[in-house]
Enzyme design. Structure first.
Site, mmCIF file in Angstrom:
data_model
loop_
_atom_site.group_PDB
_atom_site.id
_atom_site.type_symbol
_atom_site.label_atom_id
_atom_site.label_comp_id
_atom_site.label_asym_id
_atom_site.label_seq_id
_atom_site.Cartn_x
_atom_site.Cartn_y
_atom_site.Cartn_z
ATOM 1 N N CYS A 109 0.810 -1.226 0.000
ATOM 2 C CA CYS A 109 0.000 0.000 0.000
ATOM 3 C C CYS A 109 0.840 1.271 0.000
ATOM 4 C CB CYS A 109 -0.998 -0.005 1.152
ATOM 5 S SG CYS A 109 -0.280 0.062 2.813
ATOM 6 N N HIS A 157 -2.838 1.076 6.836
ATOM 7 C CA HIS A 157 -3.129 0.983 5.405
ATOM 8 C C HIS A 157 -3.333 2.386 4.836
ATOM 9 C CE1 HIS A 157 -4.211 -0.985 1.706
ATOM 10 N NE2 HIS A 157 -5.363 -0.324 1.641
ATOM 11 N N HIS A 169 -5.628 1.455 -4.431
ATOM 12 C CA HIS A 169 -4.697 0.979 -3.404
ATOM 13 C C HIS A 169 -4.195 -0.423 -3.720
ATOM 14 C CE1 HIS A 169 -7.809 -1.439 -0.917
ATOM 15 N NE2 HIS A 169 -8.393 -1.062 -2.030
#
Length: 193
Positions: A109, A157, A169
């Protein structure tokens, strides 16, 4: 040929190559055999150049990408840099997730977001938690395309806001870089770089 013309031709080639590289760095990545073709061939003169100019062309071919990033981002506004980073992130959709990877063939990420901003000439930290401290805070209702969006508490994240309630993402193992709903994960904050 007078002495000043090779220097003029070299500077023209450098500028043209940097402009071409900047353009191609913002275009979606191609696949197949044409992906290996260097962009600088378009900037080479049609006639065979003199030996000093050939050396300059070879030098430009190896230095143009770094120059292109600087040239492409030097005069851009922060909003234009975010748009460029978003374009780069979207061009990675479908590439595999790999923990700790920061491109160009696989991403996690924060590797995706740091890679995308680096291509736009902006340096941000490598981890999602560190990225959650850069730029300025943005409320969920004020998100704009290119904003970094963080999830979970503590932050573990990061994604990039696209607009219309969607993010791009690198989510998790076994899932490629993809577009998801902003509301698919527990929102913990957002930052504008």
């Amino acid at each position: 040929m007078p002495e000043h013309k090779p220097a003029l031709l070299r500077s023209t080639l450098v500028a043209a190559t940097a402009a071409a590289a900047a353009f191609f760095s913002l275009a979606p990545a191609s696949t197949g055999a044409d992906a290996e073709a260097p962009a600088v061939t378009a900037a080479a003169p049609a006639a065979a150049p003199a030996a000093p100019v050939e050396a300059a062309v070879r030098t430009v071919a190896f230095t143009a990408p770094a120059q292109a990033v600087e040239a492409a981002s030097a005069g851009l506004s922060p909003a234009a840099k975010r748009a460029s980073a978003l374009s780069t992130a979207l061009a990675q959709v479908g590439k595999p997730y790999r923990y700790g990877a920061s491109g160009p063939s696989a991403f996690d990420c924060s590797g995706l977001t740091s890679f995308a901003f680096k291509q736009a000439g902006v340096s941000i930290p490598r981890t999602s938690r560190a990225q959650s401290g850069v730029g300025t805070p943005v409320s969920k209702g004020s998100l704009q395309p290119g904003d970094l969006v963080f999830f979970y508490k503590p932050v573990s994240h990061v994604a990039m806001y696209i607009g219309n309630g969607q993010v791009v993402h690198a989510s998790t193992s076994g899932q490629p870089v993809k577009i998801s709903s902003l509301n698919a994960m527990p929102f913990s904050g957002a930052r504008r770089v």
